[in-house]
Write an enzyme that holds these catalytic residues in place. Structure first.
Site, PDB file in Angstrom:
ATOM      1  N   LYS A  90      31.521  42.087  47.800  1.00 30.81           N
ATOM      2  CA  LYS A  90      32.228  43.013  46.953  1.00 30.81           C
ATOM      3  C   LYS A  90      33.475  42.204  46.559  1.00 30.81           C
ATOM      4  O   LYS A  90      34.198  41.833  47.411  1.00 30.81           O
ATOM      5  CB  LYS A  90      32.688  44.430  47.446  1.00 30.81           C
ATOM      6  N   GLN A 111      39.362  38.300  49.818  1.00 33.62           N
ATOM      7  CA  GLN A 111      38.445  39.677  49.708  1.00 33.62           C
ATOM      8  C   GLN A 111      38.019  39.971  51.117  1.00 33.62           C
ATOM      9  O   GLN A 111      38.044  41.258  51.194  1.00 33.62           O
ATOM     10  CB  GLN A 111      37.524  39.415  48.700  1.00 33.62           C
ATOM     11  N   LYS A 126      33.313  36.669  45.477  1.00 30.15           N
ATOM     12  CA  LYS A 126      34.233  36.509  44.299  1.00 30.15           C
ATOM     13  C   LYS A 126      33.466  35.677  43.465  1.00 30.15           C
ATOM     14  O   LYS A 126      32.516  34.871  43.993  1.00 30.15           O
ATOM     15  CB  LYS A 126      35.445  35.872  44.690  1.00 30.15           C
ATOM     16  N   GLY A 165      35.791  43.323  37.885  1.00 32.36           N
ATOM     17  CA  GLY A 165      36.641  42.727  37.165  1.00 32.36           C
ATOM     18  C   GLY A 165      37.615  41.966  38.024  1.00 32.36           C
ATOM     19  O   GLY A 165      37.780  42.279  39.137  1.00 32.36           O
ATOM     20  N   ASP A 166      38.218  41.332  37.374  1.00 30.72           N
ATOM     21  CA  ASP A 166      39.490  40.304  37.684  1.00 30.72           C
ATOM     22  C   ASP A 166      40.219  39.947  36.572  1.00 30.72           C
ATOM     23  O   ASP A 166      39.816  40.414  35.333  1.00 30.72           O
ATOM     24  CB  ASP A 166      39.129  39.465  38.741  1.00 30.72           C
ATOM     25  N   THR A 210      44.427  49.361  40.984  1.00 28.57           N
ATOM     26  CA  THR A 210      45.276  48.326  41.684  1.00 28.57           C
ATOM     27  C   THR A 210      46.596  48.347  41.418  1.00 28.57           C
ATOM     28  O   THR A 210      47.422  48.429  42.519  1.00 28.57           O
ATOM     29  CB  THR A 210      44.724  46.996  41.100  1.00 28.57           C
TER      30      THR A 210
END
Ligand code: GLU
Length: 445
Positions: A90, A111, A126, A165-166, A210
């Site tokens: 994830k 992560q 990632k 997303g990032d 976040t």
């Protein structure tokens, strides 16, 4: 650093040449883990650290697409499936020209620990691309996303790997990616991606999570000194999704957020940043911060320079890795800084972290402080699995509980290892032990 770990570190660094950000993330974690290995020699015997630093799978692929002028463009796509001890891989996808394997691996490595700290059943991964969405039309972004997913789809799935997303990947990109996955597989598999739109399997609070989570974690740190956000003077770096929602949450808790930045410069708004106007400029118009300054009297826009030149009692770095160095940290400390909550991943350099810790500043590392995003992704997966959708209030309550829980776990672990208030140590050890125990139980794989 512990001598036993130094040898392992040297092998990891030599095996992954030229990946500076990955090296930085690994070294920072190793510096915390000596005492764990005194108590758990079985982790050394089972080569847990060596295995943890070697991703389970690394996928690199070509992403061909055509721009609006009909020219062929080639980008590089990545997915690093780092560790699945606790659940399916994830972690987000980053689309930014700076993306290369070293960036994806640092993010994937962080992560693993972050996801473990949330207490949710998610492993670490990632991905991303060196594609730059800035200045591209919606149609170009769609063609890129469709091409990216045409390769990625074979590697992901709700029980395998769940991207989100990032930087450079928000609701628009997740939509195009989900559409292409659905088309190729002929499955409405909601749990394959998170950060989806609310009418097609997304979760309320995910967009805010976040930034909100970073502020909630920082509030918990402040409480340990009998303080709160009320009355604080806050500086935030960045002006993307994380920054905007951190600003909104800090304001709602009584803080005045006086500055934020983009890659061109920063604004100082002593009256307190107007979140509505900021959202309009950044999220609706996809514009730049100087447009905010033009529209609001009394706001100064500084072209270039560093937002960390602005004094604050609380600093929330929410832009990108290594954006706050030792010099900036020292300036902030001289300006009366009380706390730092990292909304971005690894935004403080190792020098900066050392300056904060020596000065007794409360320092919440990203892998703990910004875990609210991925935790709410896990809540989105829960809703998808049960074909349910929860209210904003219920979901926000869950997020708050998770962030308070992460704070508690980091603080308790730091106490247990004799370094009260050291959230870096608490986060690294807290995340590591959970993953290491699961890896040990699952045998040599
Ligand atoms: N990219 C975010 C992070 O750094 C979120 C990942 C996710 O929701 O899977 O944690």
């Amino acid at each position: 650093m512990d001598a036993r770990l130094e040898a392992i570190r040297d092998t990891v660094l030599a095996r992954n040449p030229g990946e500076a950000e990955f090296h930085q993330a690994v070294v920072e974690v190793f510096e915390s883990l000596g005492p764990v290995h005194d108590r758990h020699p079985e982790f050394l015997d089972a080569a847990i650290l060596e295995r943890l630093c070697e991703p389970e799978r690394q996928i690199i692929f070509r992403v061909p697409w055509t721009d609006d002028a009909g020219r062929v463009q080639i980008n590089r796509g990545f997915r690093v499936e780092f560790n699945s001890a606790l659940g399916p891989y994830k972690g987000g996808l980053r689309f930014h020209p700076s993306v290369y394997l070293g960036i994806v691996k640092f993010l994937g490595f962080e992560q693993i620990f972050k996801n473990a700290l949330t207490g949710m059943p998610i492993g670490g991964g990632k991905g991303g691309s060196d594609f730059d969405p800035r200045g591209r039309s919606d149609a170009e972004v769609m063609r890129f996303c469709q091409s990216f997913m045409t390769e990625l789809y074979r590697h992901i799935g709700e029980y395998t790997d769940v991207p989100a997303g990032d930087i450079g990947v928000g609701g628009r990109e997740i939509g195009y990616l989900f559409g292409q996955y659905k088309r190729i597989t002929n499955r409405y598999e909601s749990g394959v991606l998170t950060g989806k739109g609310i009418s097609w399997g997304g979760s309320l609070v995910r967009p805010e999570a976040t930034g909100f989570g970073t502020v909630i974690f920082t509030q918990e740190m402040l409480k340990t000194r009998g303080a709160s956000f009320d009355g604080q003077r806050v500086v935030v770096s960045g002006s993307g999704n994380v920054a905007i929602n951190a600003i909104a949450k800090a304001r709602s808790l009584g803080a005045t957020v006086v500055a934020c930045s983009d890659s061109s410069g920063y604004i100082v708004d002593e009256a307190g940043i107007d979140v509505g106007l900021l959202r309009e400029v950044k999220e609706v118009e996809r514009g730049r911060l100087k447009d905010y300054a033009v529209r609001r009297p009394g706001v100064s826009y500084v072209d270039g320079g560093s937002v960390w030149d602005v004094d604050a009692t609380v600093a929330l770095p929410c832009a990108t890795q290594n954006e706050l160095d030792g010099g900036a940290a020292a300036r902030l400390v001289r300006g009366g800084l009380l706390a730092v909550g990292e909304g971005a991943n690894m935004p403080s350099t190792r020098d900066a972290v050392a300056v904060f810790q020596e000065a007794g500043v409360l320092f919440g590392p990203g892998k703990a402080a910004n875990a609210g995003g991925v935790a709410t992704s896990a809540l989105e997966m829960q809703q998808n699995a049960s074909r349910d959708s929860w209210s904003f209030e219920h979901t926000e309550e869950r997020l708050t509980d998770i962030m308070v829980g992460i704070h508690h776990r980091c603080a308790a672990t730091a106490d247990e290892y004799g370094e009260p208030g050291n959230y870096v140590l608490g986060a690294n050890i807290g995340g590591f032990v959970k993953v290491a125990e699961a890896m040990l139980a699952q045998g040599l794989i």
